[in-house]
Design a protein around this motif. Structure first.
Motif, PDB file in Angstrom:
ATOM      1  N   LEU A  84      -0.886 -10.373   2.231  1.00  0.00           N
ATOM      2  CA  LEU A  84      -2.007 -11.086   2.996  1.00  0.00           C
ATOM      3  C   LEU A  84      -3.242 -11.112   2.671  1.00  0.00           C
ATOM      4  CD1 LEU A  84      -0.365 -10.474   6.399  1.00  0.00           C
ATOM      5  CD2 LEU A  84       0.202 -12.167   4.901  1.00  0.00           C
ATOM      6  N   ALA A  85      -3.738 -10.064   1.965  1.00  0.00           N
ATOM      7  CA  ALA A  85      -5.220 -10.069   1.302  1.00  0.00           C
ATOM      8  C   ALA A  85      -5.419 -11.177   0.343  1.00  0.00           C
ATOM      9  CB  ALA A  85      -5.800  -8.642   0.835  1.00  0.00           C
ATOM     10  N   TRP A  86      -4.455 -11.355  -0.350  1.00  0.00           N
ATOM     11  CA  TRP A  86      -4.288 -12.404  -1.352  1.00  0.00           C
ATOM     12  C   TRP A  86      -4.280 -13.824  -0.633  1.00  0.00           C
ATOM     13  CZ3 TRP A  86      -0.356 -16.085  -1.341  1.00  0.00           C
ATOM     14  CH2 TRP A  86      -0.307 -16.867  -2.454  1.00  0.00           C
ATOM     15  N   ALA A  87      -3.557 -14.030   0.333  1.00  0.00           N
ATOM     16  CA  ALA A  87      -3.634 -15.136   1.382  1.00  0.00           C
ATOM     17  C   ALA A  87      -5.037 -15.733   1.900  1.00  0.00           C
ATOM     18  CB  ALA A  87      -2.621 -15.252   2.333  1.00  0.00           C
ATOM     19  N   ARG A 126       7.278  -6.291   2.128  1.00  0.00           N
ATOM     20  CA  ARG A 126       8.215  -7.430   1.975  1.00  0.00           C
ATOM     21  C   ARG A 126       8.281  -8.413   3.229  1.00  0.00           C
ATOM     22  NH1 ARG A 126      10.599  -6.334  -2.623  1.00  0.00           N
ATOM     23  NH2 ARG A 126      10.532  -4.012  -3.442  1.00  0.00           N
ATOM     24  N   ARG A 127       7.974  -7.904   4.507  1.00  0.00           N
ATOM     25  CA  ARG A 127       8.122  -8.756   5.460  1.00  0.00           C
ATOM     26  C   ARG A 127       6.881  -9.637   5.578  1.00  0.00           C
ATOM     27  NH1 ARG A 127       6.554  -7.524  11.750  1.00  0.00           N
ATOM     28  NH2 ARG A 127       4.641  -7.041  10.599  1.00  0.00           N
ATOM     29  N   SER A 128       5.565  -9.429   4.961  1.00  0.00           N
ATOM     30  CA  SER A 128       4.924 -10.218   5.190  1.00  0.00           C
ATOM     31  C   SER A 128       5.109 -11.471   4.002  1.00  0.00           C
ATOM     32  CB  SER A 128       3.491  -9.514   4.522  1.00  0.00           C
ATOM     33  OG  SER A 128       3.162  -8.958   5.935  1.00  0.00           O
ATOM     34  N   ALA A 141       8.068 -12.550   3.058  1.00  0.00           N
ATOM     35  CA  ALA A 141       8.929 -13.305   3.735  1.00  0.00           C
ATOM     36  C   ALA A 141       8.391 -14.122   4.711  1.00  0.00           C
ATOM     37  CB  ALA A 141      10.069 -12.582   4.464  1.00  0.00           C
ATOM     38  N   PHE A 142       7.327 -13.910   5.323  1.00  0.00           N
ATOM     39  CA  PHE A 142       6.650 -14.566   6.327  1.00  0.00           C
ATOM     40  C   PHE A 142       5.995 -15.828   5.448  1.00  0.00           C
ATOM     41  CE2 PHE A 142       2.683 -15.809   8.528  1.00  0.00           C
ATOM     42  CZ  PHE A 142       3.137 -16.435   9.706  1.00  0.00           C
ATOM     43  N   ILE A 143       5.245 -15.425   4.441  1.00  0.00           N
ATOM     44  CA  ILE A 143       4.393 -16.343   3.703  1.00  0.00           C
ATOM     45  C   ILE A 143       5.269 -17.351   3.040  1.00  0.00           C
ATOM     46  CG2 ILE A 143       2.897 -16.624   1.550  1.00  0.00           C
ATOM     47  CD1 ILE A 143       1.700 -13.770   2.460  1.00  0.00           C
ATOM     48  N   ALA A 144       6.631 -16.907   2.471  1.00  0.00           N
ATOM     49  CA  ALA A 144       7.303 -17.730   1.859  1.00  0.00           C
ATOM     50  C   ALA A 144       7.965 -18.713   2.776  1.00  0.00           C
ATOM     51  CB  ALA A 144       8.689 -16.893   1.325  1.00  0.00           C
ATOM     52  N   GLY A 145       8.200 -18.232   4.274  1.00  0.00           N
ATOM     53  CA  GLY A 145       8.745 -19.132   5.248  1.00  0.00           C
ATOM     54  C   GLY A 145       7.899 -20.233   5.522  1.00  0.00           C
ATOM     55  N   LEU A 146       6.460 -20.042   5.136  1.00  0.00           N
ATOM     56  CA  LEU A 146       5.429 -21.201   5.242  1.00  0.00           C
ATOM     57  C   LEU A 146       5.607 -22.116   4.174  1.00  0.00           C
ATOM     58  CD1 LEU A 146       2.430 -18.840   6.667  1.00  0.00           C
ATOM     59  CD2 LEU A 146       3.957 -20.333   7.902  1.00  0.00           C
ATOM     60  N   GLY A 147       6.246 -22.009   3.322  1.00  0.00           N
ATOM     61  CA  GLY A 147       6.536 -22.632   2.185  1.00  0.00           C
ATOM     62  C   GLY A 147       5.174 -22.468   1.100  1.00  0.00           C
TER      63      GLY A 147
END
Length: 135
Positions: A19-22, A53-55, A57-63
């Motif tokens: 999430l820091a990267w995001a 890993r949960r984060s 998966a969340f980021i991947a879910g946003l495309g």
């Protein structure tokens, strides 16, 4: 360049490097915290040691495509927490938290090795040398 009193560092220890990267990439527009600052502030974004890993998966879910590697234990970017609300429509907003609205994200030219903290911190000397001109 911003004056020192206009800067704070933000530990992105929860939820970690991804999430820091995001934030540093300008993809994450909201930071969730249990409190709000008294004024808008430019933050230095710190990537911690954790690999969440949960984060991911969340980021991947946003495309959003994730990089293959991530910096860790370093300041990797900066962003402005420009406004604060408790009812952000952002996908990143968590219920029951203050939503810091993030703007003007800039990744560091070179990461700054730094221990980091789970709270705001004083920026290390010379941090500006790792960024393009911010103002």
């Amino acid at each position: 360049r911003p004056r020192r009193q206009d800067m704070d560092g933000a530990a992105q220890g929860r939820p970690g490097r991804r999430l820091a990267w995001a934030i540093a990439s300008g993809l994450k527009d909201t930071e969730n915290r249990p409190w709000k600052p008294a004024r808008p502030v430019r933050l230095l974004i710190h990537a911690g040691l954790t690999f969440d890993r949960r984060s991911a998966a969340f980021i991947a879910g946003l495309g959003i495509a994730l990089p293959q590697t991530f910096e860790h234990r370093a300041i990797i970017g900066t962003a402005v927490a420009a406004a604060y609300t408790t009812d952000s429509p952002s996908s990143w907003a968590e219920p029951g938290m203050w939503h810091w609205q993030l703007t003007a994200a800039v990744p560091a030219i070179t990461p700054i090795p730094f221990r980091g903290y789970r709270r705001l911190f004083t920026p290390p000397p010379g941090w500006q040398d790792h960024f393009p001109p911010l103002m």
